[in-house]
Design an enzyme around this catalytic site. Structure first.
Site, mmCIF file in Angstrom:
data_model
loop_
_atom_site.group_PDB
_atom_site.id
_atom_site.type_symbol
_atom_site.label_atom_id
_atom_site.label_comp_id
_atom_site.label_asym_id
_atom_site.label_seq_id
_atom_site.Cartn_x
_atom_site.Cartn_y
_atom_site.Cartn_z
ATOM 1 N N PHE A 225 15.167 17.792 -29.532
ATOM 2 C CA PHE A 225 15.523 18.735 -29.129
ATOM 3 C C PHE A 225 15.025 18.823 -27.245
ATOM 4 O O PHE A 225 14.741 18.602 -27.289
ATOM 5 C CB PHE A 225 15.566 20.288 -29.588
ATOM 6 C CG PHE A 225 14.097 20.716 -29.343
ATOM 7 C CD1 PHE A 225 13.368 20.749 -31.119
ATOM 8 C CD2 PHE A 225 12.994 21.601 -27.904
ATOM 9 C CE1 PHE A 225 11.635 20.948 -31.190
ATOM 10 C CE2 PHE A 225 12.530 22.843 -28.519
ATOM 11 C CZ PHE A 225 11.265 21.709 -30.130
ATOM 12 N N VAL B 219 12.918 21.644 -19.998
ATOM 13 C CA VAL B 219 12.206 21.295 -18.949
ATOM 14 C C VAL B 219 11.874 20.473 -17.576
ATOM 15 O O VAL B 219 11.741 19.289 -18.283
ATOM 16 C CB VAL B 219 10.346 21.911 -19.087
ATOM 17 C CG1 VAL B 219 9.505 21.975 -17.863
ATOM 18 C CG2 VAL B 219 10.564 22.449 -20.071
ATOM 19 N N THR B 220 13.196 20.558 -16.051
ATOM 20 C CA THR B 220 12.765 19.996 -15.461
ATOM 21 C C THR B 220 12.639 20.750 -14.222
ATOM 22 O O THR B 220 12.834 21.658 -13.830
ATOM 23 C CB THR B 220 14.242 19.562 -14.789
ATOM 24 O OG1 THR B 220 15.376 19.886 -14.851
ATOM 25 C CG2 THR B 220 14.815 18.692 -16.434
ATOM 26 N N VAL B 221 12.204 20.479 -12.239
ATOM 27 C CA VAL B 221 12.281 20.152 -11.630
ATOM 28 C C VAL B 221 12.145 18.906 -11.171
ATOM 29 O O VAL B 221 11.592 18.036 -10.888
ATOM 30 C CB VAL B 221 10.270 20.557 -11.321
ATOM 31 C CG1 VAL B 221 9.964 21.407 -9.642
ATOM 32 C CG2 VAL B 221 9.937 21.787 -12.661
ATOM 33 N N ARG C 214 5.116 19.581 -8.529
ATOM 34 C CA ARG C 214 3.820 19.536 -8.423
ATOM 35 C C ARG C 214 3.426 21.253 -7.009
ATOM 36 O O ARG C 214 2.180 21.427 -6.602
ATOM 37 C CB ARG C 214 2.703 19.101 -8.016
ATOM 38 C CG ARG C 214 3.208 17.939 -9.032
ATOM 39 C CD ARG C 214 2.466 17.960 -10.104
ATOM 40 N NE ARG C 214 2.587 16.754 -10.999
ATOM 41 C CZ ARG C 214 4.022 16.511 -11.641
ATOM 42 N NH1 ARG C 214 5.056 16.559 -11.307
ATOM 43 N NH2 ARG C 214 3.588 15.360 -12.222
ATOM 44 N N ARG C 215 4.308 21.673 -7.285
ATOM 45 C CA ARG C 215 4.212 23.414 -6.413
ATOM 46 C C ARG C 215 4.095 24.474 -7.091
ATOM 47 O O ARG C 215 3.836 25.994 -6.709
ATOM 48 C CB ARG C 215 5.339 23.668 -5.375
ATOM 49 C CG ARG C 215 5.362 22.425 -4.472
ATOM 50 C CD ARG C 215 6.472 22.647 -3.255
ATOM 51 N NE ARG C 215 7.045 21.694 -2.870
ATOM 52 C CZ ARG C 215 8.007 21.095 -1.804
ATOM 53 N NH1 ARG C 215 8.842 22.482 -1.758
ATOM 54 N NH2 ARG C 215 8.331 19.990 -1.612
ATOM 55 N N GLY C 216 3.754 24.669 -8.837
ATOM 56 C CA GLY C 216 3.843 25.350 -8.940
ATOM 57 C C GLY C 216 5.495 25.764 -9.874
ATOM 58 O O GLY C 216 5.288 27.603 -10.966
ATOM 59 N N LEU C 217 6.106 25.524 -9.857
ATOM 60 C CA LEU C 217 7.653 26.109 -10.126
ATOM 61 C C LEU C 217 7.522 25.870 -11.772
ATOM 62 O O LEU C 217 7.727 27.215 -12.477
ATOM 63 C CB LEU C 217 8.743 25.093 -10.582
ATOM 64 C CG LEU C 217 8.952 25.527 -8.757
ATOM 65 C CD1 LEU C 217 10.444 24.958 -8.075
ATOM 66 C CD2 LEU C 217 8.677 27.152 -7.989
ATOM 67 N N TYR D 268 1.342 19.991 -21.339
ATOM 68 C CA TYR D 268 1.340 21.247 -22.016
ATOM 69 C C TYR D 268 -0.002 21.628 -22.289
ATOM 70 O O TYR D 268 -0.140 23.278 -22.996
ATOM 71 C CB TYR D 268 2.474 20.755 -23.104
ATOM 72 C CG TYR D 268 3.772 20.623 -22.454
ATOM 73 C CD1 TYR D 268 4.505 21.626 -21.200
ATOM 74 C CD2 TYR D 268 4.679 19.145 -22.443
ATOM 75 C CE1 TYR D 268 5.538 21.750 -20.679
ATOM 76 C CE2 TYR D 268 5.350 19.514 -21.251
ATOM 77 C CZ TYR D 268 6.487 20.844 -20.713
ATOM 78 O OH TYR D 268 6.790 20.175 -20.161
HETATM 79 C C1 LIG Z 1 6.619 18.259 -16.198
HETATM 80 C C2 LIG Z 1 7.918 18.801 -14.208
HETATM 81 C C3 LIG Z 1 8.174 19.724 -15.429
HETATM 82 C C4 LIG Z 1 6.101 19.887 -13.810
HETATM 83 O O1 LIG Z 1 6.604 20.419 -13.239
HETATM 84 P P1 LIG Z 1 5.938 21.026 -11.515
HETATM 85 O O2 LIG Z 1 7.004 22.075 -11.472
HETATM 86 O O3 LIG Z 1 5.657 19.795 -10.434
HETATM 87 O O4 LIG Z 1 4.836 21.551 -12.090
HETATM 88 P P2 LIG Z 1 3.827 22.696 -11.881
HETATM 89 O O5 LIG Z 1 4.231 22.391 -10.664
HETATM 90 O O6 LIG Z 1 3.605 23.903 -12.094
HETATM 91 O O7 LIG Z 1 2.288 22.117 -12.393
HETATM 92 C C5 LIG Z 1 1.776 22.861 -13.254
HETATM 93 C C6 LIG Z 1 0.399 22.469 -14.018
HETATM 94 O O8 LIG Z 1 0.883 21.018 -15.136
HETATM 95 C C7 LIG Z 1 0.073 19.673 -14.093
HETATM 96 N N1 LIG Z 1 1.203 18.881 -14.616
HETATM 97 C C8 LIG Z 1 2.409 19.025 -14.284
HETATM 98 N N2 LIG Z 1 3.612 17.811 -14.443
HETATM 99 C C9 LIG Z 1 2.261 16.631 -15.109
HETATM 100 C C10 LIG Z 1 2.261 15.956 -15.288
HETATM 101 N N3 LIG Z 1 3.689 14.928 -15.637
HETATM 102 N N4 LIG Z 1 1.324 15.144 -15.982
HETATM 103 C C11 LIG Z 1 0.670 15.515 -16.074
HETATM 104 N N5 LIG Z 1 -0.004 16.880 -15.392
HETATM 105 C C12 LIG Z 1 1.175 17.415 -14.922
HETATM 106 C C13 LIG Z 1 0.091 19.991 -12.795
HETATM 107 O O9 LIG Z 1 -0.584 19.410 -11.987
HETATM 108 C C14 LIG Z 1 -0.029 21.771 -13.372
HETATM 109 O O10 LIG Z 1 -1.979 21.646 -12.889
HETATM 110 P P3 LIG Z 1 -2.831 22.909 -12.669
HETATM 111 O O11 LIG Z 1 -2.082 24.182 -12.673
HETATM 112 O O12 LIG Z 1 -3.667 22.597 -13.459
HETATM 113 O O13 LIG Z 1 -3.279 22.462 -11.542
HETATM 114 C C15 LIG Z 1 8.248 18.059 -13.660
HETATM 115 O O14 LIG Z 1 7.401 17.132 -13.574
HETATM 116 C C16 LIG Z 1 9.333 17.193 -14.565
HETATM 117 O O15 LIG Z 1 10.553 17.747 -14.514
HETATM 118 N N6 LIG Z 1 9.250 15.887 -14.805
HETATM 119 C C17 LIG Z 1 10.379 15.517 -15.127
HETATM 120 C C18 LIG Z 1 11.258 15.907 -16.719
HETATM 121 C C19 LIG Z 1 10.105 16.035 -17.447
HETATM 122 O O16 LIG Z 1 9.132 14.976 -18.394
HETATM 123 N N7 LIG Z 1 10.040 17.660 -18.128
HETATM 124 C C20 LIG Z 1 9.204 17.310 -19.124
HETATM 125 C C21 LIG Z 1 9.577 17.769 -20.201
HETATM 126 S S1 LIG Z 1 9.192 18.474 -21.503
#
Ligand SMILES: CC(C)(COP(=O)(O)OP(=O)(O)OC[C@H]1O[C@@H](n2cnc3c(N)ncnc32)[C@H](O)[C@@H]1OP(=O)(O)O)[C@@H](O)C(=O)NCCC(=O)NCCS
Length: 421
Positions: free
Chosen positions: A421, A100-102, A108-111, A141
């Site tokens: 994993f 899972v990466t963005v 933080r745009r809901g992807l 999560y």
């Molecule tokens: C973690 C990650 C996947 C989040 O993606 P994103 O598209 O920015 O997340 P979203 O915009 O869909 O956020 C969905 C919700 O999660 C929250 N959220 C996202 N990342 C968060 C974080 N690191 N800590 C706490 N909350 C987080 C958002 O605030 C949002 O909350 P809401 O719906 O209650 O307002 C991204 O930051 C990323 O790629 N991180 C690096 C790789 C990583 O850590 N992957 C996870 C491995 S399991």
């Protein structure tokens, strides 16, 4: 901006140049997301082979407004596949979410939210009882109903003369050194025994075969320092193994990357084997949260826990199937209300436990116990008992109902999941 985004699932079998570039781009995005080096061709070929072998479904989001810059690299990635998980009373298929990466440009745009909610819908449609993942951070999560369900310790063990087991782990078995390239059949047979006997054990993705056989996924090449010790049980069959390397330095250290045992004696025998490695006085590596080694040592202080992070997160999807797959430790019946904001596991069931197993039938009765789906995930594999969750206000009911629920739900050995994993 969302109009410029295309959500697509990759076809890993399409070898056209355009798709090959997209698949490579997807992998690049994951390597970037987890701050790893760019993939070599050899790495990519292996990665593709293991993804195909595991039936991984890779989804990505491409931004068509990227001015042609890295246009094959998606701005978000998400993958899933399934493997059997030992839930204690039954082995169930777990929907494993990974990669899972963005991109920083699209965070933080809901992807992730969209990818996750759609993916959980697919898991429900496929009839999955639970989804699982491992998390890089602890605050992401819960909002999707996942609860931290197992922990994995890192320990640092002084293996100088202070290391002494109370009883020699001697059951007629022995540890033999194996060439990593030849060790996989024994290692996978030992893991099968471990999986069968360990609540929380999750089958290994195919990349483990390459890794245990000597391929270093981090360094993207052959690992020349890696050693494998295989424990052969009294029946002549492999019942454990350890993968390690010796790091020379001021304090020469044995660094264990994987230690798997199918029996308690095999576990202690592998530790005795590690302690017997000459010229090294310290062993560091993973261990169960509740570790028999601590109690097998004469001086338990030679073993120090340096960290104890959460490991497997569980998201219950099918309430009845999940409740029926875990063990129950007393006979009895109560009405359980589970709240799930996403709806998948939301419901009220009458739980009736007898002889270690339970049935869960839909009920319209007044609930004795109420908890949310995240809390159910946290207690599902038995790592956390009812009492601390009740004290935290996360399992509610009157005192008598809480005591009955605890009698039913709590017990057995603590879970251990050593699969990453
Ligand atoms: C973690 C990650 C996947 C989040 O993606 P994103 O598209 O920015 O997340 P979203 O915009 O869909 O956020 C969905 C919700 O999660 C929250 N959220 C996202 N990342 C968060 C974080 N690191 N800590 C706490 N909350 C987080 C958002 O605030 C949002 O909350 P809401 O719906 O209650 O307002 C991204 O930051 C990323 O790629 N991180 C690096 C790789 C990583 O850590 N992957 C996870 C491995 S399991």
């Amino acid at each position: 901006m969302t109009d410029d985004l295309i959500f697509t699932t990759l076809d890993l079998d399409d070898e056209s140049p355009a798709n090959t570039a997209r698949v490579a781009g997807w992998l690049d995005a994951v390597m970037r997301g987890f701050h790893q080096g760019r993939a070599t061709d050899g790495f990519r070929t292996r990665w593709l082979a293991v993804a195909r072998a595991d039936g991984v479904v890779n989804r990505g989001v491409w931004d068509t407004s990227s001015l042609g810059l890295s246009s094959d690299v998606p701005v978000a990635t998400f993958a899933h596949f399934t493997k059997p998980l030992n839930a204690g009373a039954a082995v169930v298929d777990a929907w494993m979410i990974s990669d899972v990466t963005v991109a920083p440009t699209h965070r933080r745009r809901g992807l992730m939210r969209r990818l996750m909610t759609e993916n959980l819908d697919s898991a429900v449609a496929a009839g999955m009882p639970v989804a699982v993942l491992t998390a890089s951070e602890g605050g992401i999560y819960q909002r999707f109903g996942f609860g931290p369900a197992t922990r994995e310790a890192r320990v640092r063990v002084d293996t100088s003369s202070a290391f002494r087991l109370r009883h020699a782990p001697d059951d007629g078995g022995r540890v033999v050194m194996a060439d990593p390239a030849e060790s996989w059949p024994a290692a996978s047979a030992a893991f099968a025994r471990h999986h069968e006997t360990t609540r929380g054990a999750l089958a290994r993705p195919t990349f483990y075969e390459h890794w245990i056989s000597g391929y270093d996924w981090d360094e993207q090449g052959e690992s020349r320092r890696q050693r494998v010790g295989v424990r052969v049980g009294p029946d002549g069959q492999p019942d454990g193994y350890v993968v390690y390397e010796v790091k020379r330095g001021d304090e020469t250290e044995v660094k264990v990357s994987d230690l798997v045992a199918g029996t308690p004696t095999a576990y202690l025998a592998l530790w005795q084997f590690l302690a017997d490695i000459d010229l090294a006085r310290v062993v560091v590596g993973p261990a169960p949260a509740v570790d028999p080694l601590a109690h097998a040592l004469v001086d338990h202080r030679v073993r120090r826990v340096t960290s104890l992070p959460d490991h497997l997160w569980v998201r219950v999807l099918d309430l009845a199937a999940a409740l029926e797959a875990r063990p129950w430790f007393a006979d009895g019946s109560l009405v359980l209300r589970v709240e799930d904001p996403l709806g998948h596991a939301d419901g009220t069931v009458r739980l009736t436990a007898e002889g270690g197993r339970a049935t869960a039938a839909p009920s319209t009765e007044r609930p004795d116990i109420t908890l949310d789906v995240e809390t159910l995930g946290t207690m599902w594999l038995g790592d956390v008992a009812v009492d601390p969750l009740a004290r935290a206000g996360r399992v509610t009911g009157d005192d008598a109902a809480l005591a009955r629920f605890a009698a039913l739900a709590d017990g057995g050995p603590s879970p251990y999941c050593s699969t990453h994993f």
